[in-house]
Write a protein that holds these residues in place. Sequence first.
Motif, mmCIF file in Angstrom:
data_model
loop_
_atom_site.group_PDB
_atom_site.id
_atom_site.type_symbol
_atom_site.label_atom_id
_atom_site.label_comp_id
_atom_site.label_asym_id
_atom_site.label_seq_id
_atom_site.Cartn_x
_atom_site.Cartn_y
_atom_site.Cartn_z
ATOM 1 N N SER A 204 1.048 29.067 28.603
ATOM 2 C CA SER A 204 2.337 28.719 28.171
ATOM 3 C C SER A 204 3.012 27.961 29.120
ATOM 4 O O SER A 204 2.355 27.622 30.250
ATOM 5 C CB SER A 204 3.161 30.097 28.363
ATOM 6 N N GLY A 205 4.074 27.473 28.744
ATOM 7 C CA GLY A 205 4.984 26.383 29.978
ATOM 8 C C GLY A 205 4.283 25.364 30.309
ATOM 9 O O GLY A 205 3.585 24.577 29.402
ATOM 10 N N THR A 206 4.211 25.074 31.560
ATOM 11 C CA THR A 206 3.743 23.560 31.907
ATOM 12 C C THR A 206 2.467 23.672 32.028
ATOM 13 O O THR A 206 1.525 22.777 32.072
ATOM 14 C CB THR A 206 4.431 23.234 33.333
ATOM 15 N N THR A 207 1.685 25.004 32.083
ATOM 16 C CA THR A 207 0.353 25.038 32.214
ATOM 17 C C THR A 207 -0.325 24.472 31.021
ATOM 18 O O THR A 207 -1.316 23.720 30.915
ATOM 19 C CB THR A 207 0.005 26.582 32.302
ATOM 20 N N ILE A 208 0.115 24.805 29.835
ATOM 21 C CA ILE A 208 -0.398 24.451 28.466
ATOM 22 C C ILE A 208 -0.502 22.910 28.470
ATOM 23 O O ILE A 208 -1.239 22.253 27.857
ATOM 24 C CB ILE A 208 0.153 24.854 27.170
ATOM 25 N N THR A 209 0.752 22.270 28.969
ATOM 26 C CA THR A 209 0.744 20.739 28.999
ATOM 27 C C THR A 209 -0.500 20.061 29.967
ATOM 28 O O THR A 209 -0.942 19.164 29.404
ATOM 29 C CB THR A 209 2.041 20.300 29.513
ATOM 30 N N ARG A 210 -0.495 20.865 31.030
ATOM 31 C CA ARG A 210 -1.609 20.573 31.944
ATOM 32 C C ARG A 210 -3.202 20.317 31.181
ATOM 33 O O ARG A 210 -3.984 19.612 31.448
ATOM 34 C CB ARG A 210 -1.863 21.105 33.343
ATOM 35 N N ARG A 211 -3.354 21.619 30.623
ATOM 36 C CA ARG A 211 -4.528 21.843 30.050
ATOM 37 C C ARG A 211 -4.859 20.801 28.909
ATOM 38 O O ARG A 211 -5.749 20.092 28.533
ATOM 39 C CB ARG A 211 -4.601 23.136 29.510
ATOM 40 N N ALA A 212 -3.666 20.435 28.100
ATOM 41 C CA ALA A 212 -3.669 19.664 26.873
ATOM 42 C C ALA A 212 -4.077 18.154 27.572
ATOM 43 O O ALA A 212 -4.792 17.207 26.860
ATOM 44 C CB ALA A 212 -2.464 19.298 26.433
ATOM 45 N N SER A 213 -3.576 17.752 28.916
ATOM 46 C CA SER A 213 -4.179 16.574 29.493
ATOM 47 C C SER A 213 -5.881 16.571 29.563
ATOM 48 O O SER A 213 -6.477 15.711 29.332
ATOM 49 C CB SER A 213 -3.757 16.375 30.917
ATOM 50 N N THR A 214 -6.355 17.700 29.888
ATOM 51 C CA THR A 214 -7.784 17.913 29.868
ATOM 52 C C THR A 214 -8.362 17.600 28.654
ATOM 53 O O THR A 214 -9.378 16.735 28.624
ATOM 54 C CB THR A 214 -8.100 19.150 30.469
ATOM 55 N N VAL A 215 -7.744 18.273 27.562
ATOM 56 C CA VAL A 215 -8.289 17.947 26.172
ATOM 57 C C VAL A 215 -8.179 16.524 25.813
ATOM 58 O O VAL A 215 -9.110 16.136 25.282
ATOM 59 C CB VAL A 215 -7.637 18.920 25.239
ATOM 60 N N SER A 216 -7.333 15.890 25.940
ATOM 61 C CA SER A 216 -7.152 14.567 25.703
ATOM 62 C C SER A 216 -8.184 13.825 26.145
ATOM 63 O O SER A 216 -8.810 12.834 25.893
ATOM 64 C CB SER A 216 -5.603 13.974 25.958
ATOM 65 N N SER A 217 -8.279 13.805 27.682
ATOM 66 C CA SER A 217 -9.292 13.205 28.392
ATOM 67 C C SER A 217 -10.904 13.446 27.811
ATOM 68 O O SER A 217 -11.594 12.594 27.877
ATOM 69 C CB SER A 217 -9.233 13.762 29.910
ATOM 70 N N TRP A 218 -11.011 14.738 27.694
ATOM 71 C CA TRP A 218 -12.386 15.114 27.263
ATOM 72 C C TRP A 218 -13.012 14.481 25.726
ATOM 73 O O TRP A 218 -13.858 13.921 25.684
ATOM 74 C CB TRP A 218 -12.752 16.616 27.266
ATOM 75 N N VAL A 219 -11.670 14.599 24.741
ATOM 76 C CA VAL A 219 -11.911 13.945 23.537
ATOM 77 C C VAL A 219 -12.160 12.365 23.578
ATOM 78 O O VAL A 219 -13.029 11.882 22.892
ATOM 79 C CB VAL A 219 -10.808 14.287 22.513
ATOM 80 N N ASN A 220 -11.346 11.782 24.606
ATOM 81 C CA ASN A 220 -11.453 10.371 24.696
ATOM 82 C C ASN A 220 -13.006 9.921 25.436
ATOM 83 O O ASN A 220 -13.379 9.043 24.919
ATOM 84 C CB ASN A 220 -10.317 9.726 25.925
ATOM 85 N N TRP A 221 -13.389 11.049 26.199
ATOM 86 C CA TRP A 221 -14.894 10.462 26.620
ATOM 87 C C TRP A 221 -15.986 10.553 25.550
ATOM 88 O O TRP A 221 -16.582 9.757 25.661
ATOM 89 C CB TRP A 221 -15.078 11.797 27.958
ATOM 90 N N ILE A 222 -15.551 11.559 24.851
ATOM 91 C CA ILE A 222 -16.443 11.653 23.481
ATOM 92 C C ILE A 222 -16.318 10.183 22.808
ATOM 93 O O ILE A 222 -17.682 9.722 22.380
ATOM 94 C CB ILE A 222 -16.093 12.786 22.543
ATOM 95 N N TRP A 223 -15.295 9.630 22.470
ATOM 96 C CA TRP A 223 -15.424 8.522 21.674
ATOM 97 C C TRP A 223 -15.899 7.519 22.790
ATOM 98 O O TRP A 223 -16.600 6.541 21.884
ATOM 99 C CB TRP A 223 -13.778 8.367 21.416
ATOM 100 N N GLY A 224 -15.813 7.490 23.905
ATOM 101 C CA GLY A 224 -16.459 6.610 24.693
ATOM 102 C C GLY A 224 -17.961 6.391 24.459
ATOM 103 O O GLY A 224 -18.853 5.281 24.911
ATOM 104 N N GLN A 225 -18.728 7.772 24.069
ATOM 105 C CA GLN A 225 -20.185 7.650 23.974
ATOM 106 C C GLN A 225 -20.723 7.185 22.504
ATOM 107 O O GLN A 225 -21.704 7.018 22.269
ATOM 108 C CB GLN A 225 -20.442 9.215 24.061
ATOM 109 N N ILE A 226 -19.449 6.998 21.499
ATOM 110 C CA ILE A 226 -19.879 6.699 20.191
ATOM 111 C C ILE A 226 -19.934 5.212 19.962
ATOM 112 O O ILE A 226 -19.174 4.551 20.323
ATOM 113 C CB ILE A 226 -18.982 7.145 19.300
ATOM 114 N N GLU A 227 -20.980 4.730 19.269
ATOM 115 C CA GLU A 227 -20.949 3.203 19.071
ATOM 116 C C GLU A 227 -20.084 2.903 17.828
ATOM 117 O O GLU A 227 -20.329 3.611 16.852
ATOM 118 C CB GLU A 227 -22.556 2.810 18.727
ATOM 119 N N VAL A 228 -19.200 2.167 17.832
ATOM 120 C CA VAL A 228 -18.115 2.009 17.156
ATOM 121 C C VAL A 228 -18.714 0.666 16.127
ATOM 122 O O VAL A 228 -18.872 -0.440 16.850
ATOM 123 C CB VAL A 228 -16.792 1.690 17.527
#
Length: 421
Positions: free
Chosen positions: A397-421
């Motif tokens: 909850s609170g600010t913690t979930i926002t920090r964790r959301a930042s990790t999710v965003s970063s990791w999903v961006n990393w996945i897209w970086g591995q995919i040939e578009v």
Amino acid sequence: MANLTKNDIAWNTLFARYDLLTKIRNDGYFEITAAQINEERESRLMAKFDHSVNLPAIFKEHHLSILPLSRTKYIVGPFRTHFTIASDLEKQHVFFEIPHNIESISFPNLNSESLALNYAYIAGLITDFLGEEAYQTLSGRMSTGCFGFTINNRSITVENSQCEIDAGFESDNYLLLIEAKNYAVDDFLIRQLYYPFRLWSSKVHKKVIPVLMTFSNDTFTFYEFQFTDISHYSSLILTRAVEYSLQPEPISSDDIMALLQSLSPAESVEGIPFPQADKFERVIDLLGLLTEKELTKDDITENYQFDIRQTQYYTDAGRYLGLIDKTTDGDCVTFRLTDNAIKIFNSSYRNKYLGIIAAMLNKPIFYAVFKESLHNGAVPSRDVIVTIMQEANLSISGTTITRRASTVSSWVNWIWGQIEV
């Protein structure tokens, strides 16, 4: 004491015993012997900090560092001993090919600095970087000889200290001295380049080139430096940086779609926290380090570019993905790869990254956010990710979930970086 390493505790004791802060305040420095350091812990473990984050807490608090003067003596003072590499540094990028006639060393499974250096040489990267054919001529520990230098306006004399050269390569016109790291770095200890540079500049007539080489996320990066004033420790400047990477076997959108259909996402077991580790490349670096050997919590914190909090965050991230196991024996916490991680890291380049992506997408939040990114053609905003996490009832909850959301965003961006578009 929970947030202190063994080095922190030992140095706190030494600072109190010898009243180091008062003496440094009065004299500008304090010379301490290896025997004095050994009273608390081996000096070889207490006086080499490859990255500024590894410095003991009391050093960081008072802006201090330490340098060897000989094999038995060190100097502690307010010295700038590390060089920071700019995060936005522009690098030349070069693709290389696998030398298929070599069987005893394989890419990308280079789980030590020596293997990475050998492979860089075999693949022709050293010769390409220098611009002329080179041969390995140096490696190992050696005496520095005697020389003087200045640092922060203080004159220092080194008398037969020990230095280590990971590899030296000589060509017709150059001697290349390499300090190697098998992970990405934000900064590094200048001494690891400066002491070998001073030693060999006095021995050869050719131009001596100090280089930091990193092997991270299956990419070699060579940072070339120049000391603009040979007698000044902090006079180094970065003159160029070159990245060498394999032309990757492409991971297509169809590969990812097939992967998604094969998964049955499930949350990690209770007791493993949701990840807070924004740089997924560092997760891969940590996994790579563990392919060589298991590491304790102190090993990771004291020898690699992690402070004690980051060690917890990034090992927890690996545990969350089912790629790192943790064991506790009294005060000793040890980490090793899981069987699945070993299988992934023994795979081909392409299958290795598909395996890592599968471990991530097998977690419901990452699966849901990635599916949302597929639907919208972009990684969702942090607010949308927070909503997805809240609907999953993660007990964050609170600010913690926002920090964790930042990790999710970063990791999903990393996945897209591995995919040939």
